[in-house]
Design a protein around this motif. Structure first.
Motif, PDB file in Angstrom:
ATOM      1  N   ARG A  44      -1.708  -3.996  -4.599  1.00  0.00           N
ATOM      2  CA  ARG A  44      -1.902  -4.163  -3.165  1.00  0.00           C
ATOM      3  C   ARG A  44      -1.247  -5.427  -2.620  1.00  0.00           C
ATOM      4  O   ARG A  44      -0.957  -5.525  -1.436  1.00  0.00           O
ATOM      5  N   GLU A  45      -1.026  -6.431  -3.491  1.00  0.00           N
ATOM      6  CA  GLU A  45      -0.412  -7.679  -3.040  1.00  0.00           C
ATOM      7  C   GLU A  45       0.949  -7.421  -2.394  1.00  0.00           C
ATOM      8  O   GLU A  45       1.296  -8.023  -1.387  1.00  0.00           O
ATOM      9  N   ALA A  47       1.959  -5.019  -0.691  1.00  0.00           N
ATOM     10  CA  ALA A  47       1.874  -4.460   0.657  1.00  0.00           C
ATOM     11  C   ALA A  47       0.884  -5.241   1.529  1.00  0.00           C
ATOM     12  O   ALA A  47       0.642  -4.871   2.668  1.00  0.00           O
ATOM     13  N   LEU A  49      -2.424  -5.554   1.318  1.00  0.00           N
ATOM     14  CA  LEU A  49      -3.531  -4.679   1.719  1.00  0.00           C
ATOM     15  C   LEU A  49      -4.838  -5.227   1.184  1.00  0.00           C
ATOM     16  O   LEU A  49      -4.865  -5.932   0.165  1.00  0.00           O
ATOM     17  N   ASP A  50      -5.949  -4.887   1.858  1.00  0.00           N
ATOM     18  CA  ASP A  50      -7.238  -5.212   1.267  1.00  0.00           C
ATOM     19  C   ASP A  50      -7.578  -4.167   0.209  1.00  0.00           C
ATOM     20  O   ASP A  50      -6.974  -3.082   0.187  1.00  0.00           O
ATOM     21  N   THR A  53      -8.562  -0.443   1.326  1.00  0.00           N
ATOM     22  CA  THR A  53      -7.433   0.353   1.806  1.00  0.00           C
ATOM     23  C   THR A  53      -6.557   0.789   0.635  1.00  0.00           C
ATOM     24  O   THR A  53      -6.116   1.941   0.571  1.00  0.00           O
ATOM     25  N   ALA A  54      -6.315  -0.149  -0.292  1.00  0.00           N
ATOM     26  CA  ALA A  54      -5.473   0.178  -1.451  1.00  0.00           C
ATOM     27  C   ALA A  54      -6.098   1.302  -2.266  1.00  0.00           C
ATOM     28  O   ALA A  54      -5.402   2.234  -2.698  1.00  0.00           O
ATOM     29  N   ARG A  57      -5.774   4.636  -0.425  1.00  0.00           N
ATOM     30  CA  ARG A  57      -4.416   5.163  -0.530  1.00  0.00           C
ATOM     31  C   ARG A  57      -4.160   5.746  -1.915  1.00  0.00           C
ATOM     32  O   ARG A  57      -3.553   6.808  -2.045  1.00  0.00           O
ATOM     33  N   THR A  62      -6.352   8.199   2.537  1.00  0.00           N
ATOM     34  CA  THR A  62      -5.510   7.791   3.659  1.00  0.00           C
ATOM     35  C   THR A  62      -4.051   7.856   3.238  1.00  0.00           C
ATOM     36  O   THR A  62      -3.727   7.801   2.055  1.00  0.00           O
ATOM     37  N   PRO A  66      -0.449   2.475  -2.320  1.00  0.00           N
ATOM     38  CA  PRO A  66      -1.118   1.181  -2.420  1.00  0.00           C
ATOM     39  C   PRO A  66      -0.137   0.033  -2.657  1.00  0.00           C
ATOM     40  O   PRO A  66      -0.506  -1.127  -2.504  1.00  0.00           O
ATOM     41  N   ARG A  69       4.150  -1.087   2.105  1.00  0.00           N
ATOM     42  CA  ARG A  69       3.756  -1.040   3.498  1.00  0.00           C
ATOM     43  C   ARG A  69       4.116   0.332   4.055  1.00  0.00           C
ATOM     44  O   ARG A  69       5.202   0.839   3.787  1.00  0.00           O
ATOM     45  N   GLN A  70       3.219   0.919   4.813  1.00  0.00           N
ATOM     46  CA  GLN A  70       3.469   2.243   5.384  1.00  0.00           C
ATOM     47  C   GLN A  70       4.297   2.080   6.660  1.00  0.00           C
ATOM     48  O   GLN A  70       3.897   1.347   7.558  1.00  0.00           O
TER      49      GLN A  70
END
Lengths: 277, 181
Positions: A44-45, A47, A49-50, A53-54, A57, A62, A66, A69-70
């Motif tokens: 996740r780092e 992107a 992300l928390d 969320t990771a 994904r 969602t 992970p 970035r989307q």
């Protein structure tokens, strides 16, 4: 009792079955924990992300990965045609009244498109042989301005959507009577016939026949070309080539026409003219 | 008389030996996956994103003008491609080498497939979903991108070009778009 007796064998295997099942289940659980909890935490780092969320994904709840970035887009929709084949439109076509269509056709369409949809004016297309969907697509595009013609645009603008549908269904009935691949002469040299029937892989040109003969299985709005007027076909291919006509969804015909030479356009139009009945 | 007990013990020993070997293989594979996942950001294609195929051409993202490669203000490179019967739109896309590129595919009609030759890009394009692949192209030049899922009579002529250019030759226009030109 002998060793190998079914009952004793089953009892002997029981412990193994349990342990094997536990091992497979254990590996599944470990795999799920690694894939859905541990890896997203490390990935996740990249992107920013928390963790939650990771994990979402990675699990597939969602959208997105992970690790990346989307992408987002703020692009405006600029459709080349407003026609979408959703159930509402298909319902309108299914419930259209062919008698009403016949009246409108007798008053308006026959002057150019001929009795029974066979046009004797070579610049205008014959409508016999086309599906209701093909005719509806073009009438709707004239009505919305996606396709422009000095005569067709005002005619289509005067009609309501159910009226367009009734005309489409009326002419669509002639599709049954129009000829298929069998009954036409094949003017044109071997090269043109090959292009129409097989396409050209080296130029990424699909065969015309892969969509434009009855029942070919291409997009629903694809018109049938067999028996169509020569001048009309050639003019449309040139209009696509120059970009004067752009109501082909996803450039299907513009991308093809751009690759065709002037000789190929004339040759293909002559090939498809053929005979109608 | 055959000693069934000895036979049983011998079989047990062999089975245990193989079980340990198989367990070792499973651990090796899991280890390789974890290593690849952490060091190379690789993860299974779990992207689950719905899109209505009937109104795809009316959408903002997959409208004709928005297809192809674009670079956003953060420098993220995204390439959007439509797979339709029987062509890719656009027919040629430009991507930079040695930089993460996000490829997004959608289909308005039937199931297609995408394969960029010589790379790890390989995905199905299923109507109703957005297929998304993150990758980094390392080899410059024109790569062939054929449809690899039978989609109809024109399937064998359905192909496009992915043009991988060196990073210094990758110059987005004022709107962030890059085309084959």
């Amino acid at each position: 009792m002998n060793v190998g007796d079914p009952i004793e064998q089953s009892a002997l295997d029981r412990r193994w079955r349990l342990w094997a099942s536990a091992a497979v289940g254990g590996i599944l659980v470990v795999g799920a924990v690694i894939g859905m909890l541990v890896l997203p935490n490390f990935q996740r780092e990249n992107a920013a992300l928390d963790l939650w969320t990771a994990i979402c994904r990675a699990v597939g709840i969602t959208e997105g990965s992970p690790a990346y970035r989307q992408p987002i887009t703020t692009a405006q929709a600029l459709p080349v045609s407003q026609v979408a084949w959703d159930p509402d439109v298909l319902d309108i076509l299914a419930n259209a009244n062919p008698q009403q269509g016949a009246q409108i056709a007798a008053q308006v369409c026959v002057a150019c498109h001929g009795e029974n949809g066979v046009s004797s004016v070579l610049e205008y297309p014959s409508l016999a042989g086309q599906s209701s969907a093909a005719i509806y697509k073009q009438l709707s595009d004239y009505r919305s301005g996606a396709r422009v013609h000095e005569l067709m645009t005002p005619y289509a603008a005067q009609l309501t959507v159910p009226q367009l549908a009734s005309v489409s269904v009326y002419y669509g009935r002639f599709a049954q009577q129009a000829t298929g691949l069998g009954g036409r002469d094949l003017p044109g040299d071997d090269y043109i016939v090959k292009l129409a029937r097989e396409g050209d892989s080296a130029r990424a040109l699909p065969a015309c026949d892969s969509c434009h003969v009855p029942g070919a299985g291409g997009p629903i709005e694809t018109p049938v070309l067999t028996g169509q007027n020569l001048q009309y076909l050639a003019a449309q291919l040139r209009a696509y080539k120059t970009g004067d006509r752009q109501n082909d969804v996803y450039r299907r015909m513009r991308d093809i026409s751009e690759k065709l030479t002037e000789q190929e356009i004339d040759g293909l139009a002559r090939y498809y003219r053929g005979v109608l009945f | 008389m055959i000693d069934h007990g000895a036979t049983e013990r011998r079989i047990l020993k062999t089975e245990l030996r193989w079980a340990v070997f198989v367990g070792f293989l499973v651990l090796m594979i899991l280890g390789a996956i974890v290593y690849a996942g952490i060091s190379m950001h690789i993860n299974p294609p779990s992207n689950r994103e719905f899109i209505d195929p009937k109104t795809l051409h009316l959408s903002g993202e997959f409208t004709e003008a928005n297809l192809g490669t674009s670079v956003d203000t953060d420098g993220q490179v995204t390439t959007r491609v439509i797979a339709t019967q029987f062509s890719f739109v656009p027919q040629c896309v430009v991507v930079p080498a040695n930089r993460t590129v996000t490829l997004r595919f959608a289909s308005p009609d039937v199931i297609h497939g995408i394969l960029v030759s010589g790379t790890n890009v390989n995905t199905m394009v299923v109507p109703g979903y957005v297929s998304q692949v993150h990758t980094e192209f390392t080899r410059t030049g024109d790569l062939l991108m054929p449809c690899h899922e039978y989609c109809g009579f024109g399937h064998s002529q359905m192909l496009a070009t992915v043009r991988v250019v060196p990073p210094e030759q990758f110059r987005p226009g004022p709107d962030g778009k890059v085309t084959c030109g």
